[in-house]
Design an enzyme around this catalytic site. Structure first.
Site, short mmCIF file in Angstrom:
data_model
loop_
_atom_site.label_atom_id
_atom_site.label_comp_id
_atom_site.label_asym_id
_atom_site.label_seq_id
_atom_site.Cartn_x
_atom_site.Cartn_y
_atom_site.Cartn_z
N LYS A 174 47.24 -11.49 -12.24
CA LYS A 174 48.36 -10.82 -11.58
C LYS A 174 49.01 -9.80 -12.51
O LYS A 174 49.03 -9.98 -13.72
CB LYS A 174 49.38 -11.87 -11.12
CG LYS A 174 48.80 -12.88 -10.11
CD LYS A 174 49.76 -14.01 -9.82
CE LYS A 174 49.97 -14.88 -11.03
NZ LYS A 174 50.77 -16.09 -10.73
N THR A 206 62.93 -13.21 -9.11
CA THR A 206 61.49 -13.42 -8.97
C THR A 206 61.08 -14.85 -9.33
O THR A 206 59.91 -15.12 -9.61
CB THR A 206 60.71 -12.44 -9.85
OG1 THR A 206 61.17 -12.56 -11.21
CG2 THR A 206 60.91 -11.00 -9.38
N GLY A 208 59.68 -18.30 -9.00
CA GLY A 208 58.77 -18.93 -8.06
C GLY A 208 57.73 -18.02 -7.45
O GLY A 208 57.01 -18.42 -6.53
N THR A 209 57.61 -16.79 -7.96
CA THR A 209 56.64 -15.86 -7.36
C THR A 209 55.20 -16.36 -7.52
O THR A 209 54.40 -16.25 -6.59
CB THR A 209 56.76 -14.46 -7.98
OG1 THR A 209 56.74 -14.57 -9.41
CG2 THR A 209 58.05 -13.77 -7.55
N GLY A 210 54.87 -16.90 -8.68
CA GLY A 210 53.52 -17.39 -8.89
C GLY A 210 53.18 -18.56 -7.99
O GLY A 210 52.09 -18.63 -7.42
N CYS A 211 54.12 -19.49 -7.87
CA CYS A 211 53.94 -20.64 -6.97
C CYS A 211 53.75 -20.18 -5.54
O CYS A 211 52.85 -20.63 -4.82
CB CYS A 211 55.14 -21.57 -7.05
SG CYS A 211 55.53 -22.20 -8.69
#
Length: 279
Positions: A174, A206, A208-211
């Site tokens: 990412k 931002t 929690g964006t990866g989760c």
């Protein structure tokens, strides 16, 4: 029947990441979400204030309880804390052979707190990734997994190749940690390499964006979508979640998991770099 999916991750008491973010995303995308809890955190937008790991025995019991009863099509992992718990989860995945396993190699929270012990990285590389179909590191996580610095597009390609060599089918690096005008994610599988791009949104919210992205990807794969379409749809979901922020808390606020309902415009572009067959 709606697809049934599983998240194996930690709890975020602030609700922006972890199990909470995953289940919200699953619900928004119309799949039935089940969960295995690996740790409890005392957490809010200002940071992680405490972590208490769940025993490996309870983790195993949770995996068995879910997998023996539900028809799990796709599974994702998030915060796994340490080598002992990574190995327990890897054994569970090896036993049940879910069609799709998305590993989000969560290492550091938005506020900077470590969510994975340094000694656990080797277990992640050697025990869990060979069980995964997709891994979704950000650039700092990809540097750790590949054992190299990533500064250029060529570095990203080299790192993706190194991570694929660990046994995972597809690597998604990412681009959220760059300063580029667009947020560009690199996707590399055996049959294709491509990038998905979206306009970068300037915001501190931002958390929690990866989760959320990996949960959306898990849901889309459970519907039987191709890799490329699943990635594009997941990227669209997280982009709208960031674009329609909630401005909650005093630190890194959460994304808006119902943001996709507020705007339907397509903002994702795809740049195909390599493919061996039509998609």
């Amino acid at each position: 029947m709606r697809p049934q999916v599983l998240t194996i991750a930690g709890s975020d008491s602030g609700g922006g990441a972890g199990i909470q973010a995953d289940l919200k995303t699953f619900q928004e995308l119309g799949v039935f979400g089940t969960s295995v809890l690996t740790a409890i955190t005392a957490q809010n937008t200002l940071g992680v204030h405490g972590i208490e790991a769940i025993s490996t025995e309870m983790i195993n019991q949770q995996i068995e309880a879910v997998a023996d009863d539900f028809n799990i099509t796709a599974c994702k992992t998030g915060m796994l804390v340490d080598a002992e718990r990574i190995e327990a989860v890897a054994k569970g995945l090896e036993r049940y052979h879910f069609e799709h396993v998305v590993v989000d190699p969560v290492m550091v929270a938005k506020g900077g707190a470590s969510l994975l012990q340094v000694s656990a990285v080797e277990a992640l590389r050697t025990k869990l990734l060979p069980q995964a179909t997709i891994v979704t590191p950000n650039i700092p996580e990809a540097e750790v997994l590949a054992g190299m610095e990533i500064r250029t597009e060529a570095d990203r390609m080299k790192a993706a190749q190194a991570i694929r060599a660990l046994g995972v089918d597809t690597v998604i690096i990412k681009g959220g940690h760059t300063d580029d005008v667009e947020a560009v994610d690199l996707i590399m599988s055996e049959t294709e390499t491509f990038c998905v791009k979206a306009p970068r949104i300037q915001t501190k919210d931002t958390h929690g964006t990866g989760c959320t992205f990996s949960a959306a990807l898990t849901a889309e794969l459970a519907y039987g979508k191709t890799l490329r379409q699943a990635v594009v749809d997941a990227k669209q979901f997280i982009h709208q979640a960031i674009a329609h922020g909630l401005s909650l808390g005093q630190g890194h606020g959460p994304t808006n998991h119902w943001g996709h309902r507020l705007a339907k415009e397509e903002v994702i572009t795809v740049d195909v770099m390599y493919e061996t067959s039509a998609r």
